[in-house]
Design a protein around this motif. Structure first.
Motif, short mmCIF file in Angstrom:
data_model
loop_
_atom_site.label_atom_id
_atom_site.label_comp_id
_atom_site.label_asym_id
_atom_site.label_seq_id
_atom_site.Cartn_x
_atom_site.Cartn_y
_atom_site.Cartn_z
N TRP A 61 67.92 42.14 -39.31
CA TRP A 61 69.02 41.93 -38.35
C TRP A 61 70.15 42.64 -38.39
O TRP A 61 70.58 43.12 -37.55
N GLY A 62 70.72 42.90 -39.50
CA GLY A 62 71.83 43.91 -39.82
C GLY A 62 71.56 45.12 -39.24
O GLY A 62 72.25 45.80 -38.60
N LEU A 63 70.30 45.77 -39.40
CA LEU A 63 69.90 47.22 -39.01
C LEU A 63 70.06 47.19 -37.60
O LEU A 63 70.46 48.14 -36.75
N CYS A 64 69.54 46.03 -37.01
CA CYS A 64 69.48 45.85 -35.38
C CYS A 64 70.92 45.89 -34.88
O CYS A 64 71.09 46.41 -33.76
N VAL A 65 71.93 45.08 -35.41
CA VAL A 65 73.15 45.10 -34.98
C VAL A 65 73.64 46.49 -35.36
O VAL A 65 74.58 46.87 -34.24
N LEU A 120 72.14 49.34 -34.79
CA LEU A 120 71.58 50.22 -33.93
C LEU A 120 72.06 49.85 -32.45
O LEU A 120 72.46 50.81 -31.85
N ALA A 121 72.43 48.46 -32.20
CA ALA A 121 73.09 48.05 -31.25
C ALA A 121 74.34 48.73 -30.79
O ALA A 121 74.81 49.22 -29.81
N VAL A 122 75.24 48.81 -31.96
CA VAL A 122 76.65 49.20 -31.89
C VAL A 122 76.56 50.57 -31.60
O VAL A 122 77.35 51.30 -30.82
N LEU A 123 75.71 51.52 -32.29
CA LEU A 123 75.35 52.68 -32.16
C LEU A 123 75.19 53.27 -30.66
O LEU A 123 75.49 54.17 -29.99
N LEU A 124 74.01 52.47 -30.29
CA LEU A 124 73.40 52.81 -29.01
C LEU A 124 74.62 52.49 -27.91
O LEU A 124 74.79 53.29 -26.92
N LYS A 125 75.83 51.37 -28.23
CA LYS A 125 76.61 51.43 -27.25
C LYS A 125 77.88 52.38 -27.21
O LYS A 125 78.55 52.81 -26.34
N ALA A 126 77.89 52.95 -28.53
CA ALA A 126 78.63 54.03 -28.73
C ALA A 126 78.30 55.17 -28.04
O ALA A 126 79.13 55.93 -27.72
N VAL A 127 77.05 55.42 -28.12
CA VAL A 127 76.65 56.91 -27.44
C VAL A 127 76.05 56.70 -26.03
O VAL A 127 75.61 57.43 -25.49
N GLY A 128 75.91 55.60 -25.65
CA GLY A 128 75.48 55.31 -24.28
C GLY A 128 76.24 55.86 -23.13
O GLY A 128 77.43 56.35 -23.41
N PRO A 129 75.82 55.77 -21.96
CA PRO A 129 76.26 56.12 -20.68
C PRO A 129 77.56 55.53 -20.34
O PRO A 129 78.53 56.10 -19.90
N TYR A 130 77.67 54.00 -20.68
CA TYR A 130 78.73 53.36 -20.40
C TYR A 130 79.67 53.05 -21.64
O TYR A 130 79.43 51.81 -22.18
N GLN A 131 80.18 53.88 -22.05
CA GLN A 131 80.72 53.65 -23.43
C GLN A 131 82.10 52.78 -23.45
O GLN A 131 82.37 51.97 -24.25
N ASN A 132 82.83 52.43 -22.26
CA ASN A 132 83.94 51.66 -22.22
C ASN A 132 83.47 50.82 -21.31
O ASN A 132 84.32 49.85 -20.71
N TYR A 133 82.24 50.13 -21.14
CA TYR A 133 81.69 49.02 -20.45
C TYR A 133 82.36 47.53 -20.89
O TYR A 133 82.02 47.43 -22.01
N GLU A 134 82.72 46.85 -20.14
CA GLU A 134 83.27 45.61 -20.49
C GLU A 134 82.57 44.58 -19.55
O GLU A 134 82.49 43.48 -20.17
N SER A 135 82.50 44.96 -18.06
CA SER A 135 81.94 43.80 -17.33
C SER A 135 81.31 44.59 -16.20
O SER A 135 81.30 45.86 -15.90
#
Length: 138
Positions: A84-88, A90-105
């Motif tokens: 579960w910690g590894l999934c969290v 990886l989710a943070v890393l994907l958000k950091a390098v994804g196309p919408y890095q400053n995505y809020e809503s």
């Protein structure tokens, strides 16, 4: 006056150390993965350890064997929490390098960049005869 300089240097050292701390955690995680795979694939892994004169390892092994069901659930819980910690992470890393890095809503993204929501006109379906129009029934 001199204390501000010292506190600034200590702050910079702390920031630098936090980066080294993450590197250390990464290497510890890799070491854990290596030891786990060695224990999993090497069935004689107990022979890799030196002889222990206090016999504490044998006592621990006897405890685990006598309480195997309890230790199995503890081990599965630890593995679940680690995954579960590894999934969290990886989710943070994907958000950091994804196309919408400053995505809020959804309001932050332009409607043109959302192809599934772009054409939201729903077609109308007619079941049976159409009652609208100027056709005469003869």
């Amino acid at each position: 006056m001199n204390c501000r300089f010292i506190y600034t240097l200590l702050g910079l050292c702390l920031i630098t150390y936090s980066g080294h701390y993450m590197t250390l955690l990464f290497f510890l995680l890799m070491l854990e993965v290596g030891v786990t795979t060695d224990v999993f694939f090497n069935h004689d892994w107990e022979e890799d350890f030196p002889v222990e004169p206090t016999e504490s390892f044998n006592k621990f092994e006897d405890f685990v064997q006598s309480n195997f069901e309890f230790c199995k659930w503890i081990g599965l819980s630890v593995v679940f929490i680690r995954v579960w910690g590894l999934c969290v992470v990886l989710a943070v890393l994907l958000k950091a390098v994804g196309p919408y890095q400053n995505y809020e809503s959804d309001d932050d993204i332009d409607a043109e960049s959302r192809p599934l929501l772009k054409n939201d006109v729903h077609p109308t379906y007619v079941v049976g005869r159409s009652v609208s129009g100027s056709k005469s029934i003869a």
